[in-house]
Design an enzyme around this catalytic site. Structure first.
Site, short mmCIF file in Angstrom:
data_model
loop_
_atom_site.label_atom_id
_atom_site.label_comp_id
_atom_site.label_asym_id
_atom_site.label_seq_id
_atom_site.Cartn_x
_atom_site.Cartn_y
_atom_site.Cartn_z
N GLY A 99 7.94 69.10 94.19
CA GLY A 99 7.83 67.96 95.14
C GLY A 99 8.17 66.74 94.09
CG ASP A 113 13.84 62.75 96.58
OD1 ASP A 113 12.72 62.10 96.58
OD2 ASP A 113 13.64 63.96 97.08
CG HIS A 152 7.10 61.44 104.97
ND1 HIS A 152 7.83 62.53 105.58
CD2 HIS A 152 6.44 62.25 103.86
CE1 HIS A 152 7.55 63.82 104.94
NE2 HIS A 152 6.79 63.42 104.16
P1 ADP Z 1 12.38 69.81 94.56
O1 ADP Z 1 13.62 68.89 94.64
O2 ADP Z 1 11.21 69.31 95.05
O3 ADP Z 1 12.15 70.42 93.01
P2 ADP Z 1 13.98 71.43 96.30
O4 ADP Z 1 13.79 72.40 97.30
O5 ADP Z 1 14.68 70.23 96.99
O6 ADP Z 1 12.75 71.24 95.41
O7 ADP Z 1 15.29 72.00 94.97
C1 ADP Z 1 14.95 72.87 94.46
C2 ADP Z 1 16.35 73.91 94.17
O8 ADP Z 1 17.08 73.08 93.42
C3 ADP Z 1 15.95 74.91 93.59
O9 ADP Z 1 15.83 75.91 94.59
C4 ADP Z 1 17.55 75.34 93.08
O10 ADP Z 1 18.30 75.72 94.01
C5 ADP Z 1 17.93 73.85 92.52
N1 ADP Z 1 17.47 73.56 91.25
C6 ADP Z 1 16.62 72.72 90.69
N2 ADP Z 1 16.53 72.88 89.37
C7 ADP Z 1 17.70 73.64 88.93
C8 ADP Z 1 18.24 74.28 87.61
N3 ADP Z 1 17.57 74.01 86.43
N4 ADP Z 1 19.22 75.21 87.78
C9 ADP Z 1 19.58 75.85 88.91
N5 ADP Z 1 19.14 75.06 90.01
C10 ADP Z 1 18.14 74.27 89.98
MG MG Z 2 14.40 68.12 96.23
#
Ligand code: ADP
Ligand code: MG
Length: 384
Positions: A125, A173, A35
């Protein structure tokens, strides 16, 4: 069959020709610096071996086609000129947002066929979203010869996520996914994006870093993120600085004395001490005193739990049970309210600690965590 061939074959099956190229971009864990990235501060992530892989080709007819091996449903088709921020609630918003951000910045992306497959756990995360954005950005950068540098791609991906998807995230990120190097952690100054690759080879020193994915994501996490962010901005305004990064650690007590609001005071204390912890970890790693970063991680967790107040019972239990079983250090990592913790451990202790964490979760009737070892891996790159 390797991931690369699988993705190429899937692309050919979907679109009828071989892709022009294949790219990958990793997820990340943050070693320290939580953060701080929206306070112009310091972060220190490293890339995971888990990656999003994209097979892609150009199109000249103004159409973008998107497909993910990891999502039910067929090929999504869209026209770049029709993209409107905030209108797509599906996964396609991430890659479409990258196309939108590139075009908005004046880059002539006329169309593409893209197939994606990812091994980055979603919502843990570990930045599956940034991996997806960065792999698409790198593919389009190469295919269209845009000549953008890594940090520029990261900025555009952040803009895609902030504006097109509508998720307020800092720059860490995307920069981690775009810029990390194998065997290194990335010391990043989020104010000017200057960076230093810090050698981080735990195995050579008989240690391991474990990721404990708690498998929970508490539903209020997004609203709470916004509140913390607003509170930090309020703190900076009260102190008359551009960002909390500008409050020197040596002047923290004097700064805190000028803030009446107890909640804002706690947020400020976390951010200012966290920046100091990042600098401390960098200097410990530089002097080869790697084991000494353990207690700094533990301090960071206490600050996130007690001052920033974004931990949760599952994260606290992961950290406490790992420490009780002999870990050198542990802390929650990422946005909070679920997601993952990291654990620094002697190689010989890994099994004992993993078992202790799993047993503690079972005893608390929590969902079984997923524990895996994280070795600093390569950032985004072209595979073929
Ligand atoms: P994090 O980045 O912590 O994993 P986020 O909520 O920021 O979580 O992002 C997750 C979202 O990214 C998923 O809900 C989806 O919409 C998208 N996503 C991630 N990986 C994939 C994938 N392999 N195919 C399609 N969408 C994906
Ligand atoms: Mg994310």
């Amino acid at each position: 069959m390797g991931a690369q061939q699988q993705v190429a074959d899937a692309f050919a099956a979907l679109y009828g020709t071989a892709p022009e190229g294949i790219w990958s971009a990793p997820g990340r864990v943050n070693l320290i610096g939580e953060h701080t990235d929206y306070n112009d501060g310091f972060v220190m992530p490293f890339a995971l071996p888990h990656t999003a892989v994209a097979a892609a080709s150009r199109r000249t007819d103004g159409i973008v086609r998107l497909h993910s091996a990891d999502v039910e449903g067929g090929v999504a088709e869209l026209r770049p000129e029709d993209l409107v921020p905030g209108t797509d609630r599906a996964w396609t918003a991430y890659p479409a947002g990258v196309v939108w951000a590139l075009r908005e910045a004046g880059h002539p992306v006329t169309g593409a066929d893209i197939h994606l497959a990812s091994t980055v756990p979603v919502g843990a995360g570990l930045s599956s979203s940034a991996a997806l954005e960065v792999v698409v950005a790198l593919a389009l950068n190469d295919l269209y010869g845009l000549g953008l540098q890594r940090w520029q791609l990261a900025r555009l991906c952040q803009r895609a996520e902030n504006v097109y998807v509508g998720a307020p995230t800092g720059i860490m990120d995307q920069t981690a996914s775009a810029c990390c190097e194998e065997g290194h952690a990335l010391f990043l100054d989020t104010r000017d994006l200057s960076q230093r690759q810090i050698p981080f080879d735990l195995a050579a020193e008989g240690m391991r870093l474990l990721v404990v994915d708690t498998r929970v994501k508490h539903s209020h996490s997004e609203g709470e993120y916004g509140k913390r962010r607003a509170g930090c901005e309020q703190g900076a305004a009260l102190l008359g600085v551009d960002a909390l990064r500008d409050v020197p650690y040596a002047e923290l007590d004097a700064a805190l004395a000028r803030i009446d609001d107890e909640e804002v005071r706690r947020l400020v204390r976390h951010v200012v001490t966290e920046d100091e912890r990042v600098e401390r970890v960098v200097s410990l790693l530089k002097s080869g005193d790697t084991r000494a970063i353990g207690p700094v991680l533990v301090e960071g967790h206490a600050s996130l739990r007690d001052d920033f107040r974004i931990s949760c019972p599952e994260l606290d239990l992961a950290v406490d049970s790992a420490l009780a079983a002999g870990a050198l250090g542990a802390r929650m990592t990422g946005g909070g309210f679920g997601g993952s913790a990291i654990v620094l451990a002697e190689a010989a202790e890994v099994e004992t600690i993993t078992k202790a964490v799993e047993e503690a979760f079972a005893a608390a009737s929590f969902t079984a965590p997923r524990v895996f070892e994280a070795v600093p891996a390569a950032g985004a790159r072209r595979l073929g």
